[in-house]
Design an enzyme around this catalytic site. Sequence first.
Site, mmCIF file in Angstrom:
data_model
loop_
_atom_site.group_PDB
_atom_site.id
_atom_site.type_symbol
_atom_site.label_atom_id
_atom_site.label_comp_id
_atom_site.label_asym_id
_atom_site.label_seq_id
_atom_site.Cartn_x
_atom_site.Cartn_y
_atom_site.Cartn_z
ATOM 1 N N ARG A 111 0.846 -1.193 0.000
ATOM 2 C CA ARG A 111 0.000 0.000 0.000
ATOM 3 C C ARG A 111 0.884 1.246 0.000
ATOM 4 O O ARG A 111 1.976 1.243 0.611
ATOM 5 C CB ARG A 111 -0.850 -0.041 1.267
ATOM 6 N N THR A 389 -9.912 0.122 -9.515
ATOM 7 C CA THR A 389 -8.938 -0.781 -8.959
ATOM 8 C C THR A 389 -8.958 -2.019 -9.836
ATOM 9 O O THR A 389 -9.865 -2.162 -10.641
ATOM 10 C CB THR A 389 -9.381 -1.081 -7.505
ATOM 11 N N THR A 407 -4.045 -0.727 -7.324
ATOM 12 C CA THR A 407 -4.863 0.399 -7.781
ATOM 13 C C THR A 407 -4.113 1.719 -7.797
ATOM 14 O O THR A 407 -3.064 1.872 -7.169
ATOM 15 C CB THR A 407 -6.089 0.555 -6.842
ATOM 16 N N ASN A 409 -6.408 4.192 -7.206
ATOM 17 C CA ASN A 409 -7.633 4.718 -6.595
ATOM 18 C C ASN A 409 -8.602 5.103 -7.709
ATOM 19 O O ASN A 409 -9.297 4.247 -8.218
ATOM 20 C CB ASN A 409 -7.356 5.863 -5.626
ATOM 21 N N ASP A 431 -8.078 8.076 0.539
ATOM 22 C CA ASP A 431 -8.590 6.964 1.353
ATOM 23 C C ASP A 431 -8.365 7.194 2.852
ATOM 24 O O ASP A 431 -8.836 6.414 3.672
ATOM 25 C CB ASP A 431 -7.960 5.634 0.918
ATOM 26 N N SER A 460 -7.658 0.715 3.305
ATOM 27 C CA SER A 460 -8.133 0.228 2.004
ATOM 28 C C SER A 460 -9.301 -0.725 2.201
ATOM 29 O O SER A 460 -9.537 -1.218 3.311
ATOM 30 C CB SER A 460 -6.982 -0.504 1.311
ATOM 31 N N SER A 461 -10.008 -0.988 1.110
ATOM 32 C CA SER A 461 -11.038 -2.042 1.121
ATOM 33 C C SER A 461 -10.628 -3.213 0.249
ATOM 34 O O SER A 461 -11.423 -4.139 0.040
ATOM 35 C CB SER A 461 -12.367 -1.482 0.608
HETATM 36 N N1 GLY Z 1 -8.657 2.945 -3.203
HETATM 37 C C1 GLY Z 1 -9.614 1.966 -2.886
HETATM 38 C C2 GLY Z 1 -9.203 1.067 -1.780
HETATM 39 O O1 GLY Z 1 -8.031 0.949 -1.484
HETATM 40 O O2 GLY Z 1 -10.052 0.478 -1.171
#
Ligand code: GLY
Length: 590
Positions: A111, A389, A407, A409, A431, A460-461
Amino acid sequence: MTRLFARLLAISLLCVLPLAHAEPKPLPPIIGYDSRFQPIPSREGMVVSSDIIASRVGAQILAEGGNAVDAAVATGFALAVTYPQAGNIGGGGFMLLHLAEGNRDIAIDYRETAPEAARRDMFLDASGNVIEGKSQLTHLASGVPGTVAGLLHAQKAYGRLSRAQVMAPAIALAENGFPMGFAMSELLAGPWGKRLLGNAAAKAYLFKPDGSPYAPGEVLRQKDLAWTLKQIAGHGEDGFYRGPVADRLVEEMKRGGGLITHADLRGYRAIERAPVRGRFHGFDIVSMPPPSSGGVHLVQMLNVLDGLPLAGMGHNSAAYIHTLAETMKRAYADRSKHLGDPDFFDVPVEGLTSAAYARQIRASIDPAHATPSEKIAPASEFPRESTQTTHFDVMDRDGNVVSNTYTLNYSFGNGVAVPGAGFFLNNEMDDFALKAGVPNAFGLIGDTANAVESKKRPLSSMTPTLVLKDGQPWLATGAPGGSRIITVVLQIILNSTVFGMNIADATAQPRVHHQWLPDELHLEPGISADSVRLLKEMGQHPVEGELLLGNSQSIMFRDGYMLGASDTRRPGGGVATVEELRWPKAAQSR
Ligand code: GLY
């Protein structure tokens, strides 16, 4: 035609297919002929991604003797060329590995990090209000990119081939070009593309000199990106985080008022973390830990649902969707308070994923009435304890599996391309919770756990996930979609475990999504009008057809066969297999 006759016909047809092994078993009945949607089979190795050219790159690497990690790294770099809206080297993500040797599962967190100079109030005005667009469309929106460190770490630690070998296809695609697809041509002609025209480098990389997009079939060459990829292939991490590529990135930051410095780039590290684990219906769930919220809330929701008679409710019935929505609301309420970068905040993973907490949530769900979101609050405390993503999966014939989501984003991140280096920068700083209670681009809110801090990773998701059966990989899956990723992965797992669907069928089913706030239950087209009426009577607030939920990529493994399904919600994705590369053209129609 009776079902028995259909099966016999299917089995006899499959017996004449030129599979690589001498006496292939007939495909298991789960592949279907009872279903309108069929996965693509392989016994030799498979890559599923949102871009078929990149999937074929990965399959080629498998055919050359690479393992799943080599193929995943090759696919990741190829997507940075052929799918620049989300494939990237200027962003970040998460990779989950299952290694057959030692039966190990490893999570790699690559990340982005906030630059050292980032401060909590950097996106607020003098009155403390969020400045619209500042965390999304400016140079300040970019976190320090993690993709190159993440992919190279995976390759060096767990791959079989050389870095040069796995990066060669991406370099060739950038240098020699590839035919523009319909979907990307349309994306560039639309509002997302027009946004890029304001950035001279972005315009030069993806458009014709007059600013018009390439038509489908016209060849897009990316010479500057090829140069950058060669720097990385030649010098490893130093080829990106130090030297001329880093110089160009930092120069662009200075020009546009961004924060990323040489020291930020030099200091970036991918981190190996222990995956989050759970049990559901006799399967093991292995998923991404914080700083993604994906794994924690996936396991939390599956724990709640494991105690409920889902199959008896009927797939996508009103009772079933209501149960999912009530479970999702409670998980997303917790997300807003308890999730953040575990190196900065003590995330109560154990509490959130405990059986006791699942029982408590289950007891709070009224099967006949929706609980209004305003009446749901995140759990107050747990015991202290230690658009665009993209996702892809790879499985090799030795049982190694990779599930990867990464991603920028937004599509094309903040829309800033690095001059002379050919790649886009992320806008992942959005985020973070810019201010407590103020929603981000996906409508998600947050608190202190996810506040902006120097060198912190934004929540993040992304939910790259593996499902194991008897300790062996059974399913690899994941999706794009910001806040919607977690609920898409949840439904893929429910469809394939509780309802026994083959992976193509599980992918095609209409999906639903609730994220607590706003109090809206998003329904894809295909949920019956009767169900919608009943959901309204229960007090839900359905929103129909406004969002397509995810673009999942999945591989299921059953009885010696890999079964791949690339979501058809977006065009251009696909499953590539090693057999496909070996078989004569005529056999490729399957
Ligand atoms: N940018 C979307 C996520 O990381 O969830």
